[in-house]
Design an enzyme around this catalytic site. Structure first.
Site, PDB file in Angstrom:
ATOM      1  N   LEU A  79      25.829  36.913  28.592  1.00 24.63           N
ATOM      2  CA  LEU A  79      25.014  36.138  29.525  1.00 24.63           C
ATOM      3  C   LEU A  79      23.878  37.057  29.935  1.00 24.63           C
ATOM      4  O   LEU A  79      24.107  38.234  30.233  1.00 24.63           O
ATOM      5  CB  LEU A  79      25.816  35.711  30.759  1.00 24.63           C
ATOM      6  CG  LEU A  79      26.835  34.591  30.571  1.00 24.63           C
ATOM      7  CD1 LEU A  79      27.669  34.425  31.842  1.00 24.63           C
ATOM      8  CD2 LEU A  79      26.139  33.276  30.223  1.00 24.63           C
ATOM      9  N   ASP A  80      22.635  36.551  29.951  1.00 29.87           N
ATOM     10  CA  ASP A  80      21.519  37.432  30.258  1.00 29.87           C
ATOM     11  C   ASP A  80      21.506  37.825  31.737  1.00 29.87           C
ATOM     12  O   ASP A  80      22.296  37.324  32.549  1.00 29.87           O
ATOM     13  CB  ASP A  80      20.189  36.814  29.811  1.00 29.87           C
ATOM     14  CG  ASP A  80      19.829  35.538  30.565  1.00 29.87           C
ATOM     15  OD1 ASP A  80      20.149  35.433  31.765  1.00 29.87           O
ATOM     16  OD2 ASP A  80      19.206  34.647  29.954  1.00 29.87           O
ATOM     17  N   LEU A  81      20.606  38.732  32.071  1.00 26.64           N
ATOM     18  CA  LEU A  81      20.555  39.319  33.414  1.00 26.64           C
ATOM     19  C   LEU A  81      20.467  38.265  34.514  1.00 26.64           C
ATOM     20  O   LEU A  81      21.123  38.376  35.547  1.00 26.64           O
ATOM     21  CB  LEU A  81      19.351  40.268  33.493  1.00 26.64           C
ATOM     22  CG  LEU A  81      19.131  41.006  34.817  1.00 26.64           C
ATOM     23  CD1 LEU A  81      20.222  42.039  35.042  1.00 26.64           C
ATOM     24  CD2 LEU A  81      17.753  41.663  34.834  1.00 26.64           C
ATOM     25  N   SER A 115      21.369  35.100  34.372  1.00 24.08           N
ATOM     26  CA  SER A 115      22.378  34.041  34.284  1.00 24.08           C
ATOM     27  C   SER A 115      23.701  34.513  34.882  1.00 24.08           C
ATOM     28  O   SER A 115      23.971  35.704  34.966  1.00 24.08           O
ATOM     29  CB  SER A 115      22.596  33.629  32.831  1.00 24.08           C
ATOM     30  OG  SER A 115      21.407  33.141  32.261  1.00 24.08           O
TER      31      SER A 115
END
Length: 268
Positions: free
Chosen positions: A131-133, A135
């Site tokens: 999961l990106d930063l 999210s």
């Protein structure tokens, strides 16, 4: 100096040979040996490569000097300097990753990592996708590399469900464009389902289901339709739901969840 040059040449030759070996087809659930040592928390990727090239690593009792040798961690016994590293007991957990946390084992910028949050569960765990930063939400970790590979295999189409908030009112034309899909990394990505739950001039809330996870896929889908994602929360991955798990907390999967997850992504 000559000895050092010979040593460097030998290392380059070993690395070249490793590259040829690494290009061969690997068995399902396998990872290259240097990555396996890193994922087991035994050494960094660079340290692992040096250990292997120095002949200090054995697999099932035999010295291996190929950093890209394919291994299935659950099926082999690894030793460094003769000290055996036992196979990790299979374990899968779910973390509620908060925003502002990166999904990497170490971050050069010193930002908090998801691994910091699950450290007490065991350093052998590996994240299943990312999961990106910006999210948040459900993030799976497992010691079973074959399961991790199966869960992220596009062929298994294990669904991920997200609650998405975007700026502005998502009109019917924009929704249709999102449902038609967008090209990501040269591949047309089409969501399994997009369901608008609330719409106003200020923002729109939607439930999005994907069959695979590509880098910033949802953000790209909505950006292509002219809408910026302001909040992205993953609420389920296959049969495993986030439920009431609070940000920063984790739990082990129940036996029923583990069984359902294995059925959703059969390993080969």
């Amino acid at each position: 100096m000559a000895a050092r040059a010979r040593s460097g040449a030998a290392r380059r030759a070993l690395t070249t040979a490793a590259g040829r070996a690494g290009s061969q087809r690997r068995p399902s659930g396998s990872v290259v040996l240097e990555r396996a040592l890193s994922k087991l928390g035994l050494a960094s990727r660079r340290e692992a490569r040096e250990l292997i090239l120095d002949g200090r690593v054995t697999v099932d009792g035999r010295a291996v000097r190929d950093p890209l040798r394919a291994v299935v961690p659950e099926r082999v016994r690894v030793a460094i300097d003769g000290e055996a590293r036992p196979r990790a007991a299979r374990r899968t957990i779910v973390l509620h990753k908060p925003r502002g946390v990166v999904t990497t084992r170490r971050d050069p910028d010193g930002r908090p990592t998801a691994y910091d949050l699950v450290r007490e569960a065991g350093r052998e765990l590996q994240a299943v996708g990312r999961l990106d930063l910006a999210s948040s939400g459900l993030l799976l970790f497992t010691t079973d590399t074959r399961l991790a590979a199966a869960l992220t295999d596009p062929g298994n189409a294990v669904p991920r469900v997200y609650v998405v908030t975007v700026r502005g009112a998502l009109d019917d034309d924009a929704l249709a464009a999102i449902r038609r899909g967008v090209t990501v990394d040269g591949v047309l990505v089409i969501p399994r389902d997009v369901d608008v739950r609330k719409r106003s001039r200020r923002e729109t809330h939607a439930i999005v289901t994907l069959d695979e996870g590509r880098n910033r896929e949802i953000r790209r889908l909505f950006a292509a339709a002219g809408h910026e994602v302001t909040r992205l929360l993953r609420v389920s991955f296959g049969p495993v739901a986030l439920g009431t798990l609070q940000p920063g907390r984790w739990r082990d999967l129940t036996p029923d969840e583990s069984q359902a997850l294995a059925e959703a992504a059969p390993t080969r």
